[in-house]
Design a protein around this motif. Sequence first.
Motif, mmCIF file in Angstrom:
data_model
loop_
_atom_site.group_PDB
_atom_site.id
_atom_site.type_symbol
_atom_site.label_atom_id
_atom_site.label_comp_id
_atom_site.label_asym_id
_atom_site.label_seq_id
_atom_site.Cartn_x
_atom_site.Cartn_y
_atom_site.Cartn_z
ATOM 1 N N VAL A 70 24.164 115.953 112.983
ATOM 2 C CA VAL A 70 23.481 117.239 112.861
ATOM 3 C C VAL A 70 23.908 117.907 111.569
ATOM 4 C CG1 VAL A 70 23.207 119.539 113.845
ATOM 5 C CG2 VAL A 70 23.295 117.553 115.343
ATOM 6 N N GLN A 71 22.940 118.363 110.792
ATOM 7 C CA GLN A 71 23.219 119.162 109.601
ATOM 8 C C GLN A 71 22.795 120.590 109.867
ATOM 9 O OE1 GLN A 71 21.172 117.076 106.417
ATOM 10 N NE2 GLN A 71 23.073 116.040 105.841
ATOM 11 N N LEU A 72 23.591 121.518 109.352
ATOM 12 C CA LEU A 72 23.333 122.925 109.572
ATOM 13 C C LEU A 72 22.996 123.604 108.252
ATOM 14 C CD1 LEU A 72 26.339 123.702 111.949
ATOM 15 C CD2 LEU A 72 24.009 123.039 112.582
ATOM 16 N N GLN A 73 21.978 124.456 108.280
ATOM 17 C CA GLN A 73 21.530 125.166 107.088
ATOM 18 C C GLN A 73 21.457 126.653 107.388
ATOM 19 O OE1 GLN A 73 20.661 123.687 104.035
ATOM 20 N NE2 GLN A 73 20.436 125.744 103.188
ATOM 21 N N ALA A 74 22.378 127.407 106.801
ATOM 22 C CA ALA A 74 22.397 128.854 107.003
ATOM 23 C C ALA A 74 21.517 129.535 105.967
ATOM 24 C CB ALA A 74 23.820 129.382 106.911
ATOM 25 N N SER A 75 20.881 130.617 106.389
ATOM 26 C CA SER A 75 20.010 131.362 105.464
ATOM 27 C C SER A 75 19.882 132.800 105.929
ATOM 28 C CB SER A 75 18.635 130.703 105.398
ATOM 29 O OG SER A 75 17.995 130.749 106.665
ATOM 30 N N GLY A 76 19.310 133.633 105.059
ATOM 31 C CA GLY A 76 19.002 135.005 105.438
ATOM 32 C C GLY A 76 19.973 136.052 104.935
ATOM 33 N N GLY A 77 21.008 135.628 104.236
ATOM 34 C CA GLY A 77 21.950 136.595 103.704
ATOM 35 C C GLY A 77 21.327 137.431 102.594
ATOM 36 N N GLY A 78 22.047 138.467 102.197
ATOM 37 C CA GLY A 78 21.542 139.312 101.133
ATOM 38 C C GLY A 78 22.363 140.557 100.967
ATOM 39 N N LEU A 79 21.796 141.502 100.222
ATOM 40 C CA LEU A 79 22.451 142.782 99.957
ATOM 41 C C LEU A 79 21.811 143.861 100.826
ATOM 42 C CD1 LEU A 79 24.312 144.612 98.216
ATOM 43 C CD2 LEU A 79 22.416 144.767 96.573
ATOM 44 N N VAL A 80 22.631 144.628 101.510
ATOM 45 C CA VAL A 80 22.128 145.681 102.392
ATOM 46 C C VAL A 80 23.060 146.883 102.293
ATOM 47 C CG1 VAL A 80 23.358 144.776 104.398
ATOM 48 C CG2 VAL A 80 21.316 146.175 104.732
ATOM 49 N N GLN A 81 22.500 148.056 102.490
ATOM 50 C CA GLN A 81 23.323 149.262 102.461
ATOM 51 C C GLN A 81 24.079 149.430 103.773
ATOM 52 O OE1 GLN A 81 20.709 152.544 101.454
ATOM 53 N NE2 GLN A 81 21.221 152.338 99.279
ATOM 54 N N ALA A 82 25.184 150.118 103.702
ATOM 55 C CA ALA A 82 25.954 150.406 104.910
ATOM 56 C C ALA A 82 25.064 151.117 105.924
ATOM 57 C CB ALA A 82 27.161 151.275 104.564
ATOM 58 N N GLY A 83 25.204 150.692 107.179
ATOM 59 C CA GLY A 83 24.363 151.234 108.236
ATOM 60 C C GLY A 83 23.091 150.446 108.471
ATOM 61 N N GLY A 84 22.798 149.537 107.571
ATOM 62 C CA GLY A 84 21.589 148.732 107.679
ATOM 63 C C GLY A 84 21.766 147.527 108.576
ATOM 64 N N SER A 85 20.708 146.725 108.627
ATOM 65 C CA SER A 85 20.690 145.549 109.496
ATOM 66 C C SER A 85 20.267 144.316 108.707
ATOM 67 C CB SER A 85 19.712 145.747 110.657
ATOM 68 O OG SER A 85 20.111 146.827 111.477
ATOM 69 N N LEU A 86 20.680 143.178 109.223
ATOM 70 C CA LEU A 86 20.329 141.897 108.626
ATOM 71 C C LEU A 86 20.391 140.844 109.714
ATOM 72 C CD1 LEU A 86 19.706 141.080 105.648
ATOM 73 C CD2 LEU A 86 22.086 140.342 105.464
ATOM 74 N N ARG A 87 19.497 139.879 109.655
ATOM 75 C CA ARG A 87 19.572 138.750 110.569
ATOM 76 C C ARG A 87 19.711 137.470 109.756
ATOM 77 N NH1 ARG A 87 15.184 136.345 114.885
ATOM 78 N NH2 ARG A 87 14.261 135.547 112.966
ATOM 79 N N ILE A 88 20.745 136.723 110.052
ATOM 80 C CA ILE A 88 20.940 135.441 109.405
ATOM 81 C C ILE A 88 20.656 134.326 110.414
ATOM 82 C CG2 ILE A 88 22.469 136.251 107.608
ATOM 83 C CD1 ILE A 88 24.850 135.381 109.221
ATOM 84 N N SER A 89 20.232 133.193 109.878
ATOM 85 C CA SER A 89 19.807 132.076 110.711
ATOM 86 C C SER A 89 20.582 130.813 110.369
ATOM 87 C CB SER A 89 18.309 131.810 110.502
ATOM 88 O OG SER A 89 17.546 132.946 110.788
#
Length: 126
Positions: free
Chosen positions: A1-20
């Motif tokens: 199994v190979q794993l590929q992470a994605s979805g990171g980035g720059l966000v302001q404090a208090g914000g939201s992000l979803r990584i996969s």
Amino acid sequence: VQLQASGGGLVQAGGSLRISCAASRRSFNTYVMGWFRQAPGKEREFVATVSRNGLVAYYADSVKGRFTISRDNAKSTAYLQMNSLKPEDTAVYYCAAFYGRLPQITSQDMNHYNLWGQGTQVTVSS
């Protein structure tokens, strides 16, 4: 199994992000999934883990109540929903996996994980 992470980035404090974390095999539903993170100059640390069946999850105290780990076995993908982000959440986030003998098994110990993705950078600005 190979794993590929994605979805990171720059966000302001208090914000939201979803990584996969996308896995390369259909046997994804036999693997325990975990998220770990490593900030500059610090050791890699546990963030969250979820069982094969998605019914059992544990979190680091520092993210409890703000982050949610989940998985979609049909899509061979795990997720980390991050809300109320803080500057101290800034790190490279890694997904990891190991074969789970039983459906409810999880682990906070990174030594149990033998499969790792390449990491995705999450930066939270103040």
